[in-house]
Design an enzyme around this catalytic site. Structure first.
Site, PDB file in Angstrom:
ATOM      1  N   TYR A 287      -2.711  -6.414   5.220  1.00 21.02           N
ATOM      2  CA  TYR A 287      -2.517  -7.247   4.028  1.00 21.02           C
ATOM      3  C   TYR A 287      -1.208  -8.014   4.096  1.00 21.02           C
ATOM      4  O   TYR A 287      -0.262  -7.608   4.779  1.00 21.02           O
ATOM      5  CB  TYR A 287      -2.527  -6.400   2.756  1.00 21.02           C
ATOM      6  CG  TYR A 287      -1.323  -5.492   2.616  1.00 21.02           C
ATOM      7  CD1 TYR A 287      -1.339  -4.203   3.119  1.00 21.02           C
ATOM      8  CD2 TYR A 287      -0.172  -5.943   1.973  1.00 21.02           C
ATOM      9  CE1 TYR A 287      -0.233  -3.384   3.003  1.00 21.02           C
ATOM     10  CE2 TYR A 287       0.941  -5.119   1.859  1.00 21.02           C
ATOM     11  CZ  TYR A 287       0.907  -3.844   2.377  1.00 21.02           C
ATOM     12  OH  TYR A 287       2.008  -3.032   2.266  1.00 21.02           O
ATOM     13  N   PHE A 297       6.386 -10.442  -0.563  1.00 20.93           N
ATOM     14  CA  PHE A 297       7.102  -9.181  -0.821  1.00 20.93           C
ATOM     15  C   PHE A 297       6.792  -8.079   0.188  1.00 20.93           C
ATOM     16  O   PHE A 297       7.589  -7.179   0.370  1.00 20.93           O
ATOM     17  CB  PHE A 297       6.910  -8.679  -2.262  1.00 20.93           C
ATOM     18  CG  PHE A 297       5.512  -8.277  -2.633  1.00 20.93           C
ATOM     19  CD1 PHE A 297       5.005  -7.050  -2.250  1.00 20.93           C
ATOM     20  CD2 PHE A 297       4.701  -9.132  -3.365  1.00 20.93           C
ATOM     21  CE1 PHE A 297       3.708  -6.674  -2.598  1.00 20.93           C
ATOM     22  CE2 PHE A 297       3.409  -8.766  -3.717  1.00 20.93           C
ATOM     23  CZ  PHE A 297       2.912  -7.534  -3.324  1.00 20.93           C
ATOM     24  N   ASP A 298       5.658  -8.148   0.846  1.00 24.38           N
ATOM     25  CA  ASP A 298       5.368  -7.072   1.799  1.00 24.38           C
ATOM     26  C   ASP A 298       4.167  -7.451   2.649  1.00 24.38           C
ATOM     27  O   ASP A 298       3.306  -8.212   2.223  1.00 24.38           O
ATOM     28  CB  ASP A 298       5.058  -5.779   1.031  1.00 24.38           C
ATOM     29  CG  ASP A 298       4.972  -4.572   1.954  1.00 24.38           C
ATOM     30  OD1 ASP A 298       5.533  -4.647   3.060  1.00 24.38           O
ATOM     31  OD2 ASP A 298       4.357  -3.562   1.575  1.00 24.38           O
ATOM     32  N   ILE A 317      -2.489   1.460  -6.221  1.00 23.50           N
ATOM     33  CA  ILE A 317      -2.438   0.926  -7.586  1.00 23.50           C
ATOM     34  C   ILE A 317      -3.865   0.628  -8.062  1.00 23.50           C
ATOM     35  O   ILE A 317      -4.727   0.281  -7.246  1.00 23.50           O
ATOM     36  CB  ILE A 317      -1.559  -0.344  -7.679  1.00 23.50           C
ATOM     37  CG1 ILE A 317      -1.984  -1.401  -6.644  1.00 23.50           C
ATOM     38  CG2 ILE A 317      -0.085  -0.013  -7.531  1.00 23.50           C
ATOM     39  CD1 ILE A 317      -1.299  -2.740  -6.811  1.00 23.50           C
ATOM     40  N   TYR A 343       2.284  -2.808 -10.692  1.00 20.51           N
ATOM     41  CA  TYR A 343       3.495  -2.001 -10.864  1.00 20.51           C
ATOM     42  C   TYR A 343       4.119  -2.146 -12.251  1.00 20.51           C
ATOM     43  O   TYR A 343       5.291  -1.810 -12.443  1.00 20.51           O
ATOM     44  CB  TYR A 343       4.495  -2.326  -9.755  1.00 20.51           C
ATOM     45  CG  TYR A 343       3.996  -1.871  -8.406  1.00 20.51           C
ATOM     46  CD1 TYR A 343       3.976  -0.527  -8.070  1.00 20.51           C
ATOM     47  CD2 TYR A 343       3.502  -2.786  -7.481  1.00 20.51           C
ATOM     48  CE1 TYR A 343       3.487  -0.095  -6.858  1.00 20.51           C
ATOM     49  CE2 TYR A 343       3.004  -2.361  -6.248  1.00 20.51           C
ATOM     50  CZ  TYR A 343       3.010  -1.019  -5.949  1.00 20.51           C
ATOM     51  OH  TYR A 343       2.526  -0.589  -4.737  1.00 20.51           O
ATOM     52  N   PHE A 359      -2.761 -10.067  -3.084  1.00 22.56           N
ATOM     53  CA  PHE A 359      -2.929  -9.420  -1.788  1.00 22.56           C
ATOM     54  C   PHE A 359      -4.005 -10.165  -1.004  1.00 22.56           C
ATOM     55  O   PHE A 359      -5.144 -10.266  -1.462  1.00 22.56           O
ATOM     56  CB  PHE A 359      -3.353  -7.957  -1.955  1.00 22.56           C
ATOM     57  CG  PHE A 359      -2.268  -7.071  -2.482  1.00 22.56           C
ATOM     58  CD1 PHE A 359      -1.307  -6.545  -1.626  1.00 22.56           C
ATOM     59  CD2 PHE A 359      -2.193  -6.767  -3.824  1.00 22.56           C
ATOM     60  CE1 PHE A 359      -0.297  -5.726  -2.112  1.00 22.56           C
ATOM     61  CE2 PHE A 359      -1.188  -5.951  -4.326  1.00 22.56           C
ATOM     62  CZ  PHE A 359      -0.239  -5.425  -3.458  1.00 22.56           C
TER      63      PHE A 359
HETATM   64  C1  NAG Z   1      -0.928 -12.646   6.841  1.00 18.62           C
HETATM   65  O1  NAG Z   1       0.047 -13.583   7.221  1.00 18.62           O
HETATM   66  C2  NAG Z   1       0.054 -13.832   8.629  1.00 18.62           C
HETATM   67  C3  NAG Z   1       1.227 -14.735   8.898  1.00 18.62           C
HETATM   68  O2  NAG Z   1       1.214 -15.815   8.056  1.00 18.62           O
HETATM   69  C4  NAG Z   1      -1.264 -14.439   9.036  1.00 18.62           C
HETATM   70  O3  NAG Z   1      -1.272 -14.646  10.421  1.00 18.62           O
HETATM   71  C5  NAG Z   1      -2.382 -13.486   8.670  1.00 18.62           C
HETATM   72  O4  NAG Z   1      -3.631 -14.055   8.954  1.00 18.62           O
HETATM   73  C6  NAG Z   1      -2.307 -13.148   7.192  1.00 18.62           C
HETATM   74  N1  NAG Z   1      -3.316 -12.138   6.910  1.00 18.62           N
HETATM   75  C7  NAG Z   1      -4.186 -12.218   5.906  1.00 18.62           C
HETATM   76  C8  NAG Z   1      -5.119 -11.079   5.722  1.00 18.62           C
HETATM   77  O5  NAG Z   1      -4.221 -13.164   5.150  1.00 18.62           O
END
Ligand code: NAG
Ligand code: NAG
Ligand code: NAG
Ligand code: NAG
Ligand code: CA
Length: 572
Positions: A287, A297-298, A317, A343, A359
């Site tokens: 995620y 944020f994460d 959560i 949260y 997310f």
């Molecule tokens: C999360 O971010 C990365 C970097 O931007 C990207 O390569 C990836 O596909 C993203 N993942 C999702 C599940 O969106």
């Protein structure tokens, strides 16, 4: 200066208003001064002037009043507060009512007012002599009209605006609050924290309750609010004077409604989806977590590891527990979680309080702890009657991968088959199960949940923890095993003179060499059979040790007999 302010109007009205009251009752005064006309000099005009004073407007301004000789008779600066008044309603001396018209905020005018438009031939006792020309240096600070509405000027709108602020929404925004003249009176940035509030239900001044409506996250707008929709005549504390118009430069960061549930967007579902996640499943996913305004944020990617959890059981959560239900393996979706399902008001770590969470997830795999393996046979040869069973020796090829297609291992790379005795614990339990009742030439796919595979730990650097495994298997060879528990069996009748035959030199004792030679000879001539898939010498040695009861390296006829009578499961 004490002009004896009358008691009828708090706070003490400044000089001009007071004096007008005195003269205003009288008949118009003839102009007796040297300058008979009103004289206006625009000493500073700001570049931006969206609005000018019209009769009927309310204004706040500073002034210094002097006589032509330069002597000061009054100043708003000395009172440290602006003079606040309606224009053109006779509340000012006539010259001032005229002089203010057409002024912009931040404009400075120097005005000469003849006595006929000021205090005439009477003057003001002790302060303004009769027939005085008055000079005023005026700086306009504020202007509004009782017919004004809240003004909204959007100067940035994000490309996508799926939702806008409605009454009873909860928002988080940054703002800079200034007066019309540009003076900053407050900023959320000074507190390094967004302003968080409900909109439209009276938590805010009325102008703000109204001015925020219809705004989208990412939008920036300027909301200009007249004082009667802000803090009115009283103002607010020492920061906001009475009758002040307020200008809020607002950037909206976050928006939700306490009645919101989660929302699921941007779904990308793989074509092949035989199973959807349910409560109680164990899910592995990647995620990226951001706030609504895009602030990161994460991310699980930063840890190089999927996030693994049971779902629907309160381990995550509530919003995620719900948002992860009904996903397919390989699916991507966006789960938007309002704070009461995230949260909450407290926030956590770098997640601010009352924040909506976004997310973007990618489901790598999931399984249920009650899952067994699944077997799909892709090819069976025409004759598929001899099926593998426990104890059989199998030679097979495999490709091992994860559910997302990542290849882990392949015998094709090694260039040789993988060989095991089925049911002997040489492979993970799921594989041992998946290779049963298979015939030579058959091809099948075996899917193994982690509790029948490599478990939560996985294999360092090779198999991720809690991973579901996919084995594509082809059985190449099968050597039937011995009945369960046997490592050696006779194909036919056992010789009645067995001991004498083994004891080749006839000395009444059998040593390992004699024993080994004899067994191998039986196997070679087809009279006996060793369990396939094991080291023959090891089996023979074990058999010998079993017979050699007293461990002296020699088997006597007595030892041989004892053992022979004993258990059915014995090898000889
Ligand atoms: C999360 O971010 C990365 C970097 O931007 C990207 O390569 C990836 O596909 C993203 N993942 C999702 C599940 O969106
Ligand atoms: C407010 O002022 C700060 C600092 O000058 C600036 O960064 C910000 O863009 C301004 N506007 C808003 C809406 O916060
Ligand atoms: C993740 O993997 C990349 C590339 O293999 C590596 O550079 C990085 O240090 C790893 N990060 C963590 C947190 O292990
Ligand atoms: C494994 O992969 C190789 C190469 O892709 C393929 O030729 C072979 O048939 C596969 N084996 C099985 C058992 O699926
Ligand atoms: Ca002997």
């Amino acid at each position: 200066m004490a002009f004896g302010a009358p008691s009828w109007r708090p706070p003490p009205p400044p000089l001009l208003l007071l004096l007008l009251w005195v003269t205003g009752q009288a008949a118009p005064v003839a102009g007796l001064g040297s300058d008979a006309e009103l004289h206006i000099e625009r000493r500073f005009v700001p570049d931006e002037c969206p609005r000018t004073v019209r009769s009927g407007d309310f204004v706040r301004y500073h002034y210094v009043g002097t006589f032509p000789d330069g002597q000061k008779f009054d100043s708003s600066y000395d009172r440290d507060s602006t003079f606040n008044v309606f224009v053109g309603k006779g509340q000012l001396i006539a010259g001032m009512d005229q002089a203010l018209v057409g002024m912009c905020v931040n404009e400075r005018r120097f005005v000469k007012i003849p006595p006929k438009l000021a205090y005439g031939s009477e003057g003001v006792s002790g302060v303004i002599p009769p027939n005085s020309v008055l000079h005023f240096d005026v700086l306009l600070m504020d202007i509004w009209n009782s017919e004004d509405q809240v003004q909204i000027h959007t100067y940035f709108k994000p490309p996508s605006c799926p939702r806008t602020i409605q009454v009873s929404d909860f928002v988080r925004y940054h703002y800079n609050g200034t007066f019309l003249d540009g003076t900053l009176f407050d900023s959320s940035h000074n507190r390094m924290k967004t302003y968080d509030t409900y909109v439209g239900i009276g938590w805010l001044i009325p102008g703000m309750d109204k001015g925020l409506l219809g705004m989208c996250v990412g939008e920036k707008r300027i909301i200009t609010i007249p004082p009667f929709l802000a803090y009115g005549e009283e103002g607010d504390g020492k920061d906001i004077p009475g009758q002040a118009s307020l200008v809020f430069d607002v950037a909206l960061l976050d928006l939700h409604n306490p009645k919101d549930s989660i929302s699921i967007e941007n779904k990308v579902v793989p074509e092949n989806c035989e199973r959807r996640s349910q409560s109680g499943d164990f899910l592995r996913y990647h995620y990226n977590g951001t706030l609504l305004d895009g602030t990161f944020f994460d991310s699980s990617y930063s840890r190089n590891r999927t996030f693994d959890t049971y779902i629907g059981q309160g381990y995550v959560i509530p919003g995620m527990d719900e948002g992860l239900l009904g996903v397919c393996i390989g699916e991507k979706r966006r789960i938007v979680v309002p704070p009461h399902l995230g949260y909450g008001e407290e926030g956590r770590g770098n997640i601010p309080g009352s924040a909506v969470l976004v997310f973007d997830i990618h489901v790598i795999d999931f399984h249920n702890p009650s899952d067994s393996i699944s077997i799909t046979s892709h090819y069976k040869p025409p004759d598929c009657s001899v099926l593998s069973k426990k104890g059989d020796y199998l030679k097979y090829h495999y490709n091992a991968s994860l559910l997302d297609g990542t290849l882990l291992d392949s015998t094709w790379n090694l260039g040789k088959t993988y060989n095991i005795v089925l049911g002997s614990g040489q492979v993970v339990l799921g594989m041992d199960m998946g290779l049963r009742e298979m015939c030579v030439g058959e091809k099948r796919t075996v899917i193994i949940p982690p509790h029948l595979g490599y478990g939560e730990a996985g294999v360092d650097g090779e198999v991720p923890g809690s991973a579901v495994l996919v084995f594509d298997v082809e059985l190449l060879e099968l050597v039937a095993g011995l009945p369960e528990g046997y490592m050696f069996i006779w194909n036919g009748e056992v010789s009645p003179n067995l001991f004498e035959e083994i004891d080749k030199d006839g000395n009444g004792e059998v040593v390992l060499e004699e024993f080994s030679e004899y067994i191998h000879a039986q196997v070679a001539s087809g009279k006996g059979k060793l369990a396939p898939g094991f080291d023959a010498d090891m089996i023979v040695k074990n058999m010998f040790t079993n017979q050699d009861r007293n461990g002296d390296g020699k088997v006597t006829a007595e030892e041989f007999k004892l053992k022979d009578q004993e258990a059915k499961h014995d090898e000889l």
